[in-house]
Design a protein around this motif. Structure first.
Motif, PDB file in Angstrom:
ATOM      1  N   ARG A 175     -27.503 -15.027 -21.421  1.00 38.05           N
ATOM      2  CA  ARG A 175     -27.618 -16.457 -21.687  1.00 38.05           C
ATOM      3  C   ARG A 175     -26.320 -17.180 -21.344  1.00 38.05           C
ATOM      4  N   GLU A 176     -25.191 -16.602 -21.751  1.00 40.89           N
ATOM      5  CA  GLU A 176     -23.905 -17.240 -21.490  1.00 40.89           C
ATOM      6  C   GLU A 176     -23.586 -17.283 -20.005  1.00 40.89           C
ATOM      7  N   VAL A 177     -23.945 -16.238 -19.269  1.00 42.64           N
ATOM      8  CA  VAL A 177     -23.675 -16.217 -17.834  1.00 42.64           C
ATOM      9  C   VAL A 177     -24.456 -17.313 -17.121  1.00 42.64           C
ATOM     10  N   VAL A 178     -25.725 -17.495 -17.505  1.00 39.57           N
ATOM     11  CA  VAL A 178     -26.537 -18.554 -16.894  1.00 39.57           C
ATOM     12  C   VAL A 178     -25.925 -19.921 -17.167  1.00 39.57           C
ATOM     13  N   LEU A 179     -25.524 -20.168 -18.407  1.00 43.55           N
ATOM     14  CA  LEU A 179     -24.911 -21.449 -18.768  1.00 43.55           C
ATOM     15  C   LEU A 179     -23.557 -21.628 -18.085  1.00 43.55           C
ATOM     16  N   THR A 180     -22.831 -20.522 -17.936  1.00 43.26           N
ATOM     17  CA  THR A 180     -21.527 -20.578 -17.275  1.00 43.26           C
ATOM     18  C   THR A 180     -21.672 -20.979 -15.815  1.00 43.26           C
ATOM     19  N   LEU A 181     -22.614 -20.370 -15.124  1.00 41.35           N
ATOM     20  CA  LEU A 181     -22.830 -20.718 -13.716  1.00 41.35           C
ATOM     21  C   LEU A 181     -23.151 -22.197 -13.557  1.00 41.35           C
ATOM     22  N   LYS A 182     -23.968 -22.709 -14.465  1.00 44.36           N
ATOM     23  CA  LYS A 182     -24.333 -24.132 -14.408  1.00 44.36           C
ATOM     24  C   LYS A 182     -23.094 -25.005 -14.607  1.00 44.36           C
ATOM     25  N   SER A 183     -22.252 -24.645 -15.597  1.00 38.21           N
ATOM     26  CA  SER A 183     -21.060 -25.444 -15.886  1.00 38.21           C
ATOM     27  C   SER A 183     -20.040 -25.366 -14.755  1.00 38.21           C
ATOM     28  N   VAL A 184     -19.849 -24.171 -14.207  1.00 40.74           N
ATOM     29  CA  VAL A 184     -18.880 -24.007 -13.123  1.00 40.74           C
ATOM     30  C   VAL A 184     -19.305 -24.812 -11.898  1.00 40.74           C
ATOM     31  N   ARG A 185     -20.584 -24.740 -11.559  1.00 40.91           N
ATOM     32  CA  ARG A 185     -21.074 -25.500 -10.398  1.00 40.91           C
ATOM     33  C   ARG A 185     -20.946 -26.996 -10.640  1.00 40.91           C
ATOM     34  N   SER A 186     -21.212 -27.426 -11.868  1.00 42.63           N
ATOM     35  CA  SER A 186     -21.091 -28.847 -12.200  1.00 42.63           C
ATOM     36  C   SER A 186     -19.648 -29.316 -12.048  1.00 42.63           C
ATOM     37  N   SER A 187     -18.713 -28.512 -12.539  1.00 42.40           N
ATOM     38  CA  SER A 187     -17.297 -28.879 -12.422  1.00 42.40           C
ATOM     39  C   SER A 187     -16.858 -28.925 -10.961  1.00 42.40           C
ATOM     40  N   LEU A 188     -17.295 -27.959 -10.177  1.00 42.44           N
ATOM     41  CA  LEU A 188     -16.919 -27.928  -8.759  1.00 42.44           C
ATOM     42  C   LEU A 188     -17.523 -29.098  -7.983  1.00 42.44           C
ATOM     43  N   SER A 189     -18.661 -29.595  -8.433  1.00 44.03           N
ATOM     44  CA  SER A 189     -19.257 -30.758  -7.761  1.00 44.03           C
ATOM     45  C   SER A 189     -18.382 -31.997  -7.966  1.00 44.03           C
ATOM     46  N   LEU A 190     -17.626 -32.027  -9.084  1.00 41.91           N
ATOM     47  CA  LEU A 190     -16.728 -33.147  -9.352  1.00 41.91           C
ATOM     48  C   LEU A 190     -15.352 -32.935  -8.724  1.00 41.91           C
ATOM     49  N   ASP A 191     -14.936 -31.671  -8.649  1.00 37.38           N
ATOM     50  CA  ASP A 191     -13.621 -31.361  -8.067  1.00 37.38           C
ATOM     51  C   ASP A 191     -13.743 -30.079  -7.236  1.00 37.38           C
ATOM     52  N   PRO A 192     -14.134 -30.204  -5.969  1.00 39.64           N
ATOM     53  CA  PRO A 192     -14.313 -29.011  -5.122  1.00 39.64           C
ATOM     54  C   PRO A 192     -13.003 -28.373  -4.666  1.00 39.64           C
ATOM     55  N   THR A 193     -11.862 -28.885  -5.154  1.00 37.34           N
ATOM     56  CA  THR A 193     -10.564 -28.304  -4.772  1.00 37.34           C
ATOM     57  C   THR A 193     -10.035 -27.327  -5.824  1.00 37.34           C
ATOM     58  N   ASP A 194     -10.859 -26.983  -6.794  1.00 33.84           N
ATOM     59  CA  ASP A 194     -10.422 -26.115  -7.889  1.00 33.84           C
ATOM     60  C   ASP A 194     -10.529 -24.655  -7.463  1.00 33.84           C
ATOM     61  N   SER A 195      -9.418 -24.094  -7.018  1.00 32.37           N
ATOM     62  CA  SER A 195      -9.400 -22.725  -6.503  1.00 32.37           C
ATOM     63  C   SER A 195      -9.827 -21.704  -7.553  1.00 32.37           C
ATOM     64  N   PHE A 196      -9.388 -21.907  -8.794  1.00 30.30           N
ATOM     65  CA  PHE A 196      -9.715 -20.947  -9.846  1.00 30.30           C
ATOM     66  C   PHE A 196     -11.212 -20.898 -10.115  1.00 30.30           C
ATOM     67  N   LEU A 197     -11.859 -22.057 -10.143  1.00 26.12           N
ATOM     68  CA  LEU A 197     -13.290 -22.054 -10.430  1.00 26.12           C
ATOM     69  C   LEU A 197     -14.107 -21.493  -9.264  1.00 26.12           C
ATOM     70  N   TRP A 198     -13.631 -21.633  -8.031  1.00 22.57           N
ATOM     71  CA  TRP A 198     -14.309 -20.952  -6.921  1.00 22.57           C
ATOM     72  C   TRP A 198     -14.231 -19.441  -7.103  1.00 22.57           C
ATOM     73  N   LEU A 199     -13.074 -18.978  -7.563  1.00 21.60           N
ATOM     74  CA  LEU A 199     -12.924 -17.560  -7.847  1.00 21.60           C
ATOM     75  C   LEU A 199     -13.873 -17.126  -8.956  1.00 21.60           C
ATOM     76  N   MET A 200     -13.952 -17.925 -10.011  1.00 15.45           N
ATOM     77  CA  MET A 200     -14.820 -17.587 -11.126  1.00 15.45           C
ATOM     78  C   MET A 200     -16.295 -17.652 -10.742  1.00 15.45           C
ATOM     79  N   LEU A 201     -16.645 -18.554  -9.842  1.00 13.79           N
ATOM     80  CA  LEU A 201     -18.027 -18.612  -9.366  1.00 13.79           C
ATOM     81  C   LEU A 201     -18.393 -17.312  -8.667  1.00 13.79           C
ATOM     82  N   TYR A 202     -17.480 -16.818  -7.832  1.00  9.82           N
ATOM     83  CA  TYR A 202     -17.716 -15.521  -7.176  1.00  9.82           C
ATOM     84  C   TYR A 202     -17.815 -14.412  -8.220  1.00  9.82           C
ATOM     85  N   SER A 203     -16.891 -14.405  -9.178  1.00 14.08           N
ATOM     86  CA  SER A 203     -16.853 -13.343 -10.178  1.00 14.08           C
ATOM     87  C   SER A 203     -18.112 -13.316 -11.034  1.00 14.08           C
ATOM     88  N   VAL A 204     -18.541 -14.486 -11.513  1.00 13.07           N
ATOM     89  CA  VAL A 204     -19.716 -14.547 -12.390  1.00 13.07           C
ATOM     90  C   VAL A 204     -20.992 -14.193 -11.623  1.00 13.07           C
TER      91      VAL A 204
END
Length: 239
Positions: free
Chosen positions: A89-118
């Motif tokens: 459940r947390e992983v599904v919600l995390t993916l949604k939140s990470v993608r939402s944040s990246l849609s607002l700031d696509p220059t966030d290197s750490f969250l791109w890494l976390m998107l790959y990791s998750v």
């Protein structure tokens, strides 16, 4: 002029709550990135009002990033507890939140890494997801605090990376040694980087000799016989 003034007032009233929430959100994000520990249930209590409040007219990316980072920590904790239902459940919600944040700031290197990791944690390795890791390196190729998470993930799929990205991974490894992250670098070399140890060790030519000796000593102490450039591995080194 009157119309413009009214628009400005309305916009300020709509945006002001978000601005007031940015400062604590930014502080919280910093604490999570520094791997601070929180009381049990603390992050969940912080997240609850964020979810319950209606979306403001103007949402600074700091708020979305804070929610994504909270979700990441909660997912990691659920995985550590070996609670498959909570983790899924947390992983599904995390993916949604990470993608939402990246849609607002696509220059966030750490969250791109976390998107790959998750995504990899959830579905296993997928060649299509390597582009997220590529994006992380393109945006911040030499960020020490990101490297501590990113380098081991990249070395685990080193042959799947393009040559330019492989060069960045190798340079990142050298930067970790030069930055005195000896334990992390040694662990990365012994695990995902072992098959590529010759290339990784060769990248240390320009690293400070003190750090090179420290890495060599650590590896010898772990029973590994490798040649670190510029370091004589005779017994005198270890006395």
């Amino acid at each position: 002029m009157l119309l413009l003034g009214m628009v400005g007032v309305i916009w300020s009233l709509a945006a002001l709550p978000s601005f007031w929430r940015v400062m604590p959100a930014r502080e919280l994000s910093t604490r999570i990135l520094l791997d601070d520990r929180f009381k049990p249930g603390g992050l969940s209590r912080v997240l609850a009002p964020m979810e319950q409040q209606p979306a403001p007219f103007f949402v600074p990316h700091e708020l979305a990033r804070a929610e994504a980072l909270i979700r990441l920590r909660l997912a990691e904790e659920a995985i550590e507890r070996a609670s498959s239902e909570d983790a899924d459940r947390e992983v599904v919600l995390t993916l949604k939140s990470v993608r939402s944040s990246l849609s607002l700031d696509p220059t966030d290197s750490f969250l791109w890494l976390m998107l790959y990791s998750v995504e990899t944690t959830r579905n296993g390795f997928d060649r299509n997801n390597v582009s997220y890791l590529d994006r992380s390196y393109a945006l911040a190729p030499r960020e020490a605090w990101i490297a501590l998470r990113r380098n081991k993930l990249a070395l685990a799929i080193f042959p799947e990376l393009s040559e330019p990205v492989q060069a960045k991974v190798t340079s990142e490894f050298a930067g970790m040694v030069d930055g005195d992250f000896i334990d992390d670098a040694a662990l990365n070399l012994k695990t995902g980087g072992w098959l590529h140890r010759d290339r990784l060790l060769a990248s240390l030519e320009q690293v400070n000799v003190i750090q090179r000796k420290a890495l060599a000593k650590r590896l010898v102490g772990d029973g590994l016989k490798v040649r670190v450039p510029g370091v004589e591995t005779d017994e005198r080194l270890w006395r």
